[in-house]
Design a protein around this motif. Sequence first.
Motif, mmCIF file in Angstrom:
data_model
loop_
_atom_site.group_PDB
_atom_site.id
_atom_site.type_symbol
_atom_site.label_atom_id
_atom_site.label_comp_id
_atom_site.label_asym_id
_atom_site.label_seq_id
_atom_site.Cartn_x
_atom_site.Cartn_y
_atom_site.Cartn_z
ATOM 1 N N PRO A 188 6.451 -10.552 -17.227
ATOM 2 C CA PRO A 188 6.729 -9.362 -16.777
ATOM 3 C C PRO A 188 6.109 -9.281 -15.345
ATOM 4 N N ALA A 189 6.680 -8.676 -14.326
ATOM 5 C CA ALA A 189 6.119 -8.540 -13.148
ATOM 6 C C ALA A 189 4.998 -7.555 -12.994
ATOM 7 N N ASP A 190 4.661 -6.704 -13.938
ATOM 8 C CA ASP A 190 3.594 -5.833 -14.071
ATOM 9 C C ASP A 190 2.516 -6.591 -14.763
ATOM 10 N N PRO A 191 1.455 -6.571 -14.137
ATOM 11 C CA PRO A 191 0.290 -7.346 -15.023
ATOM 12 C C PRO A 191 -0.220 -6.751 -16.308
ATOM 13 N N ALA A 192 -0.817 -7.326 -17.112
ATOM 14 C CA ALA A 192 -1.404 -6.698 -18.281
ATOM 15 C C ALA A 192 -2.318 -5.410 -18.022
ATOM 16 N N PRO A 193 -2.124 -4.423 -18.816
ATOM 17 C CA PRO A 193 -3.017 -3.228 -18.422
ATOM 18 C C PRO A 193 -4.394 -3.294 -18.134
ATOM 19 N N THR A 194 -4.913 -4.210 -18.912
ATOM 20 C CA THR A 194 -6.452 -4.345 -18.737
ATOM 21 C C THR A 194 -6.801 -4.820 -17.332
ATOM 22 N N THR A 195 -5.907 -5.469 -16.687
ATOM 23 C CA THR A 195 -6.086 -5.963 -15.283
ATOM 24 C C THR A 195 -5.530 -5.422 -14.194
ATOM 25 N N ARG A 196 -4.531 -4.416 -14.430
ATOM 26 C CA ARG A 196 -3.825 -3.563 -13.395
ATOM 27 C C ARG A 196 -4.795 -2.472 -12.651
ATOM 28 N N ALA A 197 -4.433 -2.487 -11.258
ATOM 29 C CA ALA A 197 -5.331 -1.420 -10.767
ATOM 30 C C ALA A 197 -4.822 0.141 -10.951
ATOM 31 N N ALA A 198 -5.481 1.088 -10.396
ATOM 32 C CA ALA A 198 -5.087 2.462 -10.714
ATOM 33 C C ALA A 198 -3.648 2.566 -9.707
ATOM 34 N N ALA A 199 -3.366 3.925 -9.700
ATOM 35 C CA ALA A 199 -2.090 4.362 -9.084
ATOM 36 C C ALA A 199 -2.273 3.962 -7.523
ATOM 37 N N PHE A 200 -1.364 3.696 -7.030
ATOM 38 C CA PHE A 200 -1.498 3.338 -5.575
ATOM 39 C C PHE A 200 -1.305 4.628 -4.742
ATOM 40 N N SER A 201 -2.205 4.685 -3.923
ATOM 41 C CA SER A 201 -2.172 5.903 -2.999
ATOM 42 C C SER A 201 -2.115 5.238 -1.400
ATOM 43 N N ALA A 202 -1.564 6.278 -0.636
ATOM 44 C CA ALA A 202 -1.490 5.842 0.881
ATOM 45 C C ALA A 202 -1.607 7.245 1.546
ATOM 46 N N ARG A 203 -1.860 7.033 2.924
ATOM 47 C CA ARG A 203 -1.858 7.888 4.071
ATOM 48 C C ARG A 203 -0.574 8.155 4.369
ATOM 49 N N VAL A 204 0.290 9.108 4.398
ATOM 50 C CA VAL A 204 1.543 9.387 4.969
ATOM 51 C C VAL A 204 1.735 10.645 5.770
ATOM 52 N N HIS A 205 2.738 10.419 6.519
ATOM 53 C CA HIS A 205 3.057 11.951 7.326
ATOM 54 C C HIS A 205 3.963 12.602 6.738
ATOM 55 N N ALA A 206 3.701 13.925 6.532
ATOM 56 C CA ALA A 206 4.667 14.698 5.767
ATOM 57 C C ALA A 206 5.272 15.828 6.349
ATOM 58 N N THR A 207 6.526 16.150 5.932
ATOM 59 C CA THR A 207 7.223 17.171 6.742
ATOM 60 C C THR A 207 7.655 18.177 5.657
ATOM 61 N N ARG A 208 7.974 19.611 6.325
ATOM 62 C CA ARG A 208 8.078 20.508 5.181
ATOM 63 C C ARG A 208 9.862 20.369 5.267
ATOM 64 N N GLU A 209 10.329 20.579 3.851
ATOM 65 C CA GLU A 209 11.785 20.328 3.589
ATOM 66 C C GLU A 209 12.641 21.572 3.830
ATOM 67 N N GLY A 210 11.689 22.606 3.334
ATOM 68 C CA GLY A 210 12.476 23.968 3.326
ATOM 69 C C GLY A 210 14.086 24.090 3.096
#
Length: 429
Positions: A188-210
Amino acid sequence: MLTSFPRHRGSAPRRRPRTTRALTGTVCLLALAGTALGAAPAPATDPPAPVSWRADLSRTGADDVNVRYDAGALRVRDGSVSPASLGRDRGYASAVLDPHHVDRPVNRVAVDVDATVPAEASVEVEVRGRAADGTWTEWRRAAAGAPAQLPRDVIDVQARLTLWNAKGEPTAAVRAVTLTADDTGTAPADPAPTTRAAAFSARVHATREGLVGHTTANGHVIQANDHFVALPSRRALSPNGSGQYSVQVCGPARCETAPVWDVGPWNTHDDHWNPSSVREQWKDLPQGLPQAQAAYEDGYNGGRDEFGRQVANPAGIDLADGTFYNVGLNDNGWVTVTYLWTEGGGDTTSFPTWGTDVSVRQQATTASTRVASLPGPTTVRVRCQVHGQLVNHDGYSNDAWSYLPDYGGYVSNIFIDVADAWLPGVPTC
């Protein structure tokens, strides 16, 4: 003490009998004994045949959006309805079909669609899978001659149909959908749980949906002070009322965990949180960089989005009003987003929940402050568990509570949708 197991709901993962491991061990010992006695090795067997089934399109349900079934086909019900964040003037409908249980793990799904599609209208089919631990993969698009490759083995398969009208034209009519699942035999594309990193984070620009009063891509009617987000890909769109795909948004004032209930801004196939190799579009962009940001800042794709519109801001996420103001924004701005379903291990383990408006408490007691709530079935990350107040609910009792770091509080294990009252493999806090 633990007095009973939490009960299963209709969406609960299917568990193997508790005797499975012991029986497997016995079989292995017998096999070893046969080898020691000089028994001939078992002949190689052919791979299992693919599993096929025809979806029942007539059963429209609560997770469907603006869809109708008549004259033997699914169609767009109201041509004036379109996802709020996209601002498009074409009719839209979404049908989330019932999950189908397969008798062995699979990781690839092909689809065959019998439909009439007018010019400029469209029909998309996406599939996802539920693994043995109850967690869902992302949605993956499947088309004729291009099966969907799922990132890990699954035992339940679900399909979702998205229909778009041409402007001012009749709807597509989908008469039948046949799905065929098999196992590619590759890792499978996902590595084994013991070797996988934590959840992915990124800094992105946010807009208000309203857009209060408008309808989101999953059928939610937007309320004042609402709490949800929109991402520019349907791969992580949660069913209405659920948090199966959620993000943690951290702004200038605080962080909030919110479900993904809409698609946008700008694009609909830009899963920028995924590695470039599995990104649906814009594979030459690095992970974490939204296409709209690249278009706005660097003129990528001629400065236009997937629809050819000139990109006017670098937004990679829309925030509903309640979320927007809660994290401390007064105007569009930069936030840090953690895409919680991408979690792969570290110090947490993912589990599904059941129930609606489930309280997350500051401490492991119902008398403690309610710090958050789970609107519906949600995939949560559990760091540890404790014995706390004995909770009685719907004829079941349990004193175990799980700590959810993404919400900053505890939830009763009664609402963790697994067969064990004390979660397996989760340490004590």
